[in-house]
Design an enzyme around this catalytic site. Structure first.
Site, PDB file in Angstrom:
ATOM      1  N   ASP A 186      -0.454   0.462  13.473  1.00  0.00           N
ATOM      2  CA  ASP A 186       0.036   1.739  13.993  1.00  0.00           C
ATOM      3  C   ASP A 186       0.342   1.681  15.484  1.00  0.00           C
ATOM      4  OD1 ASP A 186      -2.554   1.784  15.151  1.00  0.00           O
ATOM      5  OD2 ASP A 186      -3.342   2.944  13.470  1.00  0.00           O
ATOM      6  N   GLN A 191       0.829  -1.197   0.000  1.00  0.00           N
ATOM      7  CA  GLN A 191       0.000   0.000   0.000  1.00  0.00           C
ATOM      8  C   GLN A 191       0.867   1.253   0.000  1.00  0.00           C
ATOM      9  OE1 GLN A 191      -2.162  -0.600   3.684  1.00  0.00           O
ATOM     10  NE2 GLN A 191      -0.270  -1.185   4.682  1.00  0.00           N
ATOM     11  N   ASP A 239      -8.832  -4.790  13.994  1.00  0.00           N
ATOM     12  CA  ASP A 239      -8.726  -3.383  13.598  1.00  0.00           C
ATOM     13  C   ASP A 239      -8.190  -3.309  12.173  1.00  0.00           C
ATOM     14  OD1 ASP A 239      -8.682  -0.647  13.635  1.00  0.00           O
ATOM     15  OD2 ASP A 239      -6.850  -0.483  14.832  1.00  0.00           O
ATOM     16  N   GLU A 269       0.350  -8.188  11.992  1.00  0.00           N
ATOM     17  CA  GLU A 269       0.275  -7.112  10.995  1.00  0.00           C
ATOM     18  C   GLU A 269       0.972  -7.574   9.726  1.00  0.00           C
ATOM     19  OE1 GLU A 269      -0.015  -4.017   8.592  1.00  0.00           O
ATOM     20  OE2 GLU A 269      -1.068  -4.027  10.527  1.00  0.00           O
ATOM     21  N   ASP A 289      -0.066 -12.377   7.171  1.00  0.00           N
ATOM     22  CA  ASP A 289      -1.454 -12.137   6.805  1.00  0.00           C
ATOM     23  C   ASP A 289      -2.343 -12.720   7.900  1.00  0.00           C
ATOM     24  OD1 ASP A 289      -3.679 -11.615   4.755  1.00  0.00           O
ATOM     25  OD2 ASP A 289      -3.893 -13.769   5.148  1.00  0.00           O
ATOM     26  N   ALA A 290      -3.280 -11.911   8.399  1.00  0.00           N
ATOM     27  CA  ALA A 290      -4.116 -12.346   9.518  1.00  0.00           C
ATOM     28  C   ALA A 290      -4.908 -13.599   9.181  1.00  0.00           C
ATOM     29  CB  ALA A 290      -5.056 -11.214   9.926  1.00  0.00           C
TER      30      ALA A 290
END
EC number: 2.5.1.16
Length: 527
Positions: free
Chosen positions: A318, A266, A389, A338, A370-371
């Site tokens: 974050d 991203q 989240d 994450e 990757d979750a």
């Protein structure tokens, strides 16, 4: 004396050139592979830009892929009148392709920054690049048969087999180079420009070494001048790329950009004005430091109501969610999953003051994965609380993290009596997406309690608290909860009430097979 018939029958110079072409066929096939690699990279550039600029849904992806394939056929037809001059035409096509492909990313990015849309430019680029790539194969087929007098059907088949083998091998090379080399190391703008330069180098090799005897001196001089001009243009773009990106990017954000980079996954941008630090991922606001405490406290503290010892945080790279989790006295261990290591690096540097250095706490174990994949591992079990989240599901990649299958894995990770909380978007602006998420949690066997609060940067924002039980959990805070700036028992109780103009909806769940929540997000915002 030699008769005119005999002079016509023995065209020695032409035969020498033809024989040279035959001997140069391996080099020409190598050029085919390089050109095919560049052609596929250009298509991947368009797909990548489609994802980052216009969401990259199945509609946009289908339009690009189908449009590119259709343009290939159009290019093959349009080049037919030029086949008698295959050498000159091929060099011209490669020069045009190198320039068009090399400039594609910066053109799309700048148009999006200045005009807020790039769909029309994206489709135009797809057509132009597809036509030029489609023109290559008939020209190369003609060049590969040069010097093969009296070629029969079997010979034509062998030439076509060689051409296809080189073409597909080059496509494989391009498909590997873009995601693993060019995109992560150079980015979209520079990656496309570098590919354009490679295309020009291939054209120069073909022109200077392989086809020079099939081109007139004037054509060679013209080609050389055009190649140099095109290379100068793309070289200038490479040098100025950072300034161009900075100028274009700044137009997308109201506040000054203080950090920006493109990770493997991203575009990450930080802006700051008057102490207000904001994080954007692919242009979507993730938080404002002025009011993130409202969002973070509302997401985290309800799931800690039962004083958990082990907490799993999915997303939230974050570090803000982990910060709030660590403030609770019962927490012994936090597993933070994450995907993007660049977000984690940012959390440990520029965001460390805001997240209180959460990832340096000895109770935190950071997992870069990757979750969805990690939840299927043996380690994903026995958590007293799970915080989900994730960014809004406005792409299919993110939509899978809002699916019944994903929430089923989350449920399996819970210890008996455990709670899970999910950020679910705005029940006011995107009510279908919000209630779809709640319905999807319930379809995964979790009883859910929806709630919402006002976050000035986002507006009315919603969450869901869920558990493995017949009845949904109560909205409550632990008696041992630490002091908070926004959330208290009264605010949380009121958060469970929804107004008449945004009533609860019972919707079909979003699944991997049918990611309905993505279409909900793309159907637009409700005023």
């Amino acid at each position: 004396m030699t008769s005119s018939a005999e002079r016509v029958a023995v065209p020695a110079p032409a035969r020498t050139g033809d024989d040279g072409a035959v001997r140069s066929r391996p080099l020409l096939l190598a050029a085919v592979a390089v050109c095919a690699a560049c052609g596929l990279v250009y298509e991947l550039v368009l797909l990548t830009l489609s994802a980052s600029l216009v969401g990259g849904g199945i509609t946009q992806t289908s339009l690009i892929v189908a449009g590119f394939v259709a343009a290939l056929g159009a290019g093959a037809l349009l080049v037919k009148p030029f086949l008698p001059h295959a050498a000159t035409t091929f060099v011209a096509v490669e020069i045009l392709l190198g320039v068009a492909g090399g400039l594609s990313a910066v053109t799309l990015y700048v148009s999006f920054s200045f005009y807020g849309t790039s769909t029309a430019v994206l489709l135009a680029a797809t057509a132009v690049l597809g036509v030029l790539v489609g023109a290559e194969v008939p020209l190369l087929m003609t060049l590969l048969q040069t010097g093969r007098d009296g070629i029969d059907a079997e010979g034509s088949g062998k030439v076509l087999a060689d051409l296809n083998a080189a073409d597909y091998a080059g496509a494989l090379l391009g498909g590997l180079v873009w995601p693993f080399v060019l995109l992560p190391l150079a980015g979209q703008v520079r990656g496309a420009a570098i590919t354009g330069l490679v295309n020009l180098v291939a054209a120069a090799v073909v022109c200077g070494l392989l086809l020079r005897r099939q081109m007139t001196p004037r054509a060679r001089r013209t080609a050389t001048g055009a190649l140099l001009a095109a290379a100068l243009l793309l070289g200038t773009l490479l040098v100025q790329a950072r300034d161009i990106e900075t100028t274009a990017r700044q137009r997308l954000y109201a506040d000054p950009v203080v950090a920006a980079e493109r990770s493997t996954y991203q575009e990450i941008v930080l802006t700051e004005r008057s102490g207000d630090l904001r994080l954007y991922l692919d242009g979507d606001l993730q938080f404002s430091s002025r009011d993130e405490h409202r969002y973070t406290e509302s997401l985290v503290h309800p799931v800690l109501a039962r004083d958990p010892g082990r907490v799993l945080v999915l997303g939230g790279g974050d570090g803000l969610a982990a910060r709030e989790v660590l403030r609770h006295p019962s927490v012994r261990e936090v597993v933070q999953v994450e995907l993007d290591p660049e977000i984690l690096r940012l959390a440990r540097t520029r965001l460390a003051g805001l997240n209180a250095g959460a990832f340096d706490d000895p109770r935190v174990r950071v997992v870069v994965d990757d979750a969805f994949r990690w939840l299927r591992s043996p380690a994903a079990t026995g958590f007293d609380a799970v915080v989900v989240d994730m960014p809004d599901p406005d792409t299919p990649v993110l939509g899978r993290l809002y699916s019944a299958e994903f929430y089923g894995l989350v449920s399996a990770a819970l210890a008996p009596g455990g709670l899970v909380t999910v950020q679910a978007g705005s029940p006011y602006s995107t009510p279908d997406a919000y209630w779809r998420t709640v319905s999807t949690l319930e379809a995964a066997g979790l009883a859910a309690t929806p709630y919402h609060v006002h976050v000035p940067s986002f507006g009315d924002w919603g969450f869901a608290l869920a558990q493995q039980a017949q009845q949904p959990p109560d909205l409550a805070l632990s008696p041992d909860a630490p002091p908070t700036r926004f959330l208290d028992a009264a605010v949380l109780s009121a958060a469970g009430v929804f107004p008449a103009d945004r009533p609860r909806q019972r919707l079909e769940p979003s699944t991997l097979d049918r990611p309905l929540v993505v279409e909900d997000m793309r159907s637009g915002y409700v005023g």
